[in-house]
Design an enzyme around this catalytic site. Structure first.
Site, short mmCIF file in Angstrom:
data_model
loop_
_atom_site.label_atom_id
_atom_site.label_comp_id
_atom_site.label_asym_id
_atom_site.label_seq_id
_atom_site.Cartn_x
_atom_site.Cartn_y
_atom_site.Cartn_z
N ILE A 67 20.09 25.02 25.12
CA ILE A 67 19.09 24.18 25.75
C ILE A 67 18.31 25.04 26.74
O ILE A 67 18.88 25.54 27.71
CB ILE A 67 19.76 23.00 26.48
N GLY A 68 17.03 25.22 26.49
CA GLY A 68 16.20 26.09 27.32
C GLY A 68 15.84 27.36 26.58
O GLY A 68 16.69 28.21 26.34
N VAL A 69 14.59 27.49 26.18
CA VAL A 69 14.13 28.65 25.40
C VAL A 69 13.24 29.56 26.23
O VAL A 69 13.37 30.78 26.19
CB VAL A 69 13.37 28.19 24.13
N SER A 93 16.51 35.06 25.25
CA SER A 93 17.93 34.79 25.04
C SER A 93 18.23 34.52 23.57
O SER A 93 19.31 34.88 23.07
CB SER A 93 18.41 33.63 25.91
N GLN A 99 15.80 17.25 26.84
CA GLN A 99 17.25 17.33 26.73
C GLN A 99 17.96 16.06 27.17
O GLN A 99 19.17 15.90 26.90
CB GLN A 99 17.79 18.52 27.53
N HIS A 122 17.99 22.32 34.77
CA HIS A 122 18.80 22.58 35.97
C HIS A 122 18.94 21.42 36.94
O HIS A 122 19.51 21.59 38.02
CB HIS A 122 18.26 23.79 36.74
N ASP A 137 23.97 28.01 35.74
CA ASP A 137 23.06 27.81 36.86
C ASP A 137 23.35 26.51 37.61
O ASP A 137 22.45 25.86 38.14
CB ASP A 137 21.59 27.82 36.39
#
Length: 270
Positions: free
Chosen positions: A86-88, A93, A132, A157, A183
């Site tokens: 989750i998070g591109v 990454s 998400q 976050h 995080d």
């Protein structure tokens, strides 16, 4: 994704009230005089520890991570066959996972439509756009790609995002799989606190859920093999039967799903 990217999201959560962390004084009281004694904590600028994932990290662009995450990844991702991140953000990454997990299916989620440029089905890297916290969207991802054995939340976050995604995805994680939330240090920073309960608080509740069966017992005899008072069955939250263990690192929480539904514990004298 880049670390703490909330301000860069095109549709960032609208935060009308922010909740600062207020527990430091109570924390120091509970620690007692020895553990709470002030000491210096210094920065370390020496060469980073050499590792397989560290070498990939150093040679892959567009990644922003706390360095101490790398050995946590190595420990947690050893058996990954299908990974959901989750998070591109800038896609770095995804490239790191592609190198580190050469045989795994890699799926990335992000709220920013621009991340579709990192979709590369030929290399088994798949990117989907959505929120998400949208369980219908998460459901569509699971329907398309099947069950994941690894989920890494490096998304927006905020506590609401972290908790909501976990509540939906962890029960649908492959048995024996691992769920990583990184995080979580952002939980202590007011701009990211969109609700009073942080993911750190939620982790404490998960720990209680792991022990839910003990809450209904009054004696060790309820666990004793061969004892007439031994409890044979009770109703517990699903979490009590599927959480194998919880690891808490600096800014990272790793929750392992049990390979099989856990039975009631049992005690014996030898």
């Amino acid at each position: 994704m880049a670390l703490f990217r909330l301000a860069l999201q095109p549709k960032a959560p609208f935060i009308t009230r922010r909740y600062p962390f207020r527990g430091r004084r109570r924390m120091l009281e509970v620690l007692g005089p020895d553990l709470a004694r002030p000491v210096g904590m210094r920065a370390e600028d020496g060469p980073p520890e050499d590792s397989a994932i560290g070498r990939i990290f150093e040679t892959t662009g567009d990644i922003h991570k706390l360095r101490h995450y790398l050995p946590i990844y190595e420990q947690a991702l050893g058996h990954t066959e299908r990974m959901l991140e989750i998070g591109v953000d800038r896609g770095g990454s995804l490239q790191m996972w592609r190198q580190y997990l050469p045989d795994a299916t890699i799926v990335g989620l992000d709220i920013n439509p621009k991340v579709t440029q990192y979709d590369d089905a030929a290399r088994d890297i798949h990117v989907r756009v959505g929120d998400q916290t949208d369980t219908a969207f998460l459901s569509s991802v699971l329907e398309e790609f099947g069950t994941f054995d690894t989920v890494l939340d490096d998304g927006g976050h905020t506590p609401h995002q972290m908790i909501t995604s976990f509540q939906y995805l962890f029960p649908r994680l492959k048995p024996g799989g691992v769920y990583i939330v990184e995080d979580v240090c952002a939980n202590y920073w007011t701009p990211y606190r969109d609700q009073p309960e942080s993911f750190i608080d939620f982790t404490k509740w998960l720990m209680d859920a792991m022990h839910a069966h003990y809450m209904q017992m009054k004696s060790v005899f309820h666990l004793m093999e061969g004892h007439p008072k031994r409890v044979r069955e009770m109703q517990v939250p699903l979490a009590a039967t599927i959480i194998d263990r919880i690891e808490v690192f600096d800014s990272v929480v790793v929750v392992h799903r049990a390979k099989d539904s856990k039975p009631l514990p049992r005690a014996s004298f030898s």
